[in-house]
Design an enzyme around this catalytic site. Structure first.
Site, short mmCIF file in Angstrom:
data_model
loop_
_atom_site.label_atom_id
_atom_site.label_comp_id
_atom_site.label_asym_id
_atom_site.label_seq_id
_atom_site.Cartn_x
_atom_site.Cartn_y
_atom_site.Cartn_z
N SER A 61 -123.53 -53.64 -25.94
CA SER A 61 -123.66 -54.57 -27.05
C SER A 61 -124.82 -54.24 -27.99
CB SER A 61 -123.84 -56.00 -26.53
OG SER A 61 -125.08 -56.15 -25.86
N LYS A 102 -130.66 -58.89 -26.73
CA LYS A 102 -130.08 -59.02 -28.07
C LYS A 102 -131.21 -58.93 -29.11
CE LYS A 102 -125.96 -60.00 -26.41
NZ LYS A 102 -124.88 -58.99 -26.43
#
Length: 258
Positions: A61, A102
């Site tokens: 990701s 993230k």
């Protein structure tokens, strides 16, 4: 009395005084170098252990910034140190039962949306995001206008197409935001493979101060300098002995006639 001849040996150096391995000053300096080297080497590792934590990123990701299975070092930080653009490690049970990595794109009080002219917007400003993969436009994420509550963060993955980030949690009660207190650390570098320090996210500078790199560079220099001093100081004795061997030894001369 009958004469007899004999020989005796004398040192080529002309006698004792310097010892078998170099001068006393050299030996003292080599000992000092080893002691200082050990201090720097162990101090660097100790400092690093206090400030940083290692994490393995199990998903893609965050590609291309961080690949699948990459090992990162993340600096322990307080919640008030989180800045826009930071790649952070956090844990939120609404997202997963394990730490998640993230990028922070908006903080409390910001308004975030995507996209305008193919770019993420924060507080109405278009954000340049050079960390995205070439040819990967930001508009792969369709994000309606979200007002980030105070004390919370809006986070996205650098791989916008399939990242399960704030955009995938928009229907949650918190509109996909995460409490800033959930942040455990800020990723400073990818150490396996050795991709080095993460680049600073300058696209967010127009909105306020961005974070500075952590002390990892200084820690690395301490460890390298310490290793060099230990090896150099430890090698002094053998080198001095080897060099002194060519000038030392013994020679013979007549002892005289008695």
């Amino acid at each position: 009395m009958s004469g007899e001849s004999a020989t005796r040996t004398v040192p080529r150096s002309g006698g004792a005084g310097k010892g078998p391995v170099g001068s006393r000053t050299g030996q003292r300096l080599s000992g000092l170098a080893v002691a200082l080297g050990l201090l720097l080497f162990l101090g660097g590792f100790g400092w690093g252990a206090l400030v940083y934590r290692p994490y393995t990123v199990p998903t893609g990701s965050m590609t291309p910034t961080i690949g699948v299975g990459n090992r990162v070092l993340a600096e322990r930080i307080d919640s008030d140190e989180v800045r826009r653009g930071d790649v952070v490690v956090f844990q939120d049970t609404e997202w997963a039962n394990a730490p998640v990595v993230k990028r922070v794109v908006a903080v409390g009080g910001d308004t975030v949306a995507c996209c305008t002219d193919g770019k993420l917007t924060v507080n109405g400003k278009q954000i340049d995001e050079p960390y995205l993969a070439p040819g990967s436009p930001a508009e792969e994420k369709k994000i309606p206008t979200v007002e980030v509550p105070k004390g919370r963060l809006f986070l996205l993955g650098d791989e916008r197409h399939s990242s399960l980030d704030s955009s995938a949690h928009l229907t949650d009660a918190a509109s996909g935001t995460v409490a800033v207190k959930a942040v455990r650390a800020r990723v400073d570098a990818v150490v396996w493979p050795m991709n080095g320090m993460l680049k600073r996210p300058t696209g967010f500078e127009a909105l306020g101060a961005i974070s500075s790199p952590g002390p990892l560079g200084t820690i690395g220099l301490m460890i390298v300098a310490g290793a060099v001093l230990v090896l150099g100081g430890g090698a002094y004795g053998p080198i001095a002995k080897r060099l002194g061997g060519g000038r030392g030894g013994t020679r013979t001369e007549p002892a005289g006639v008695r």
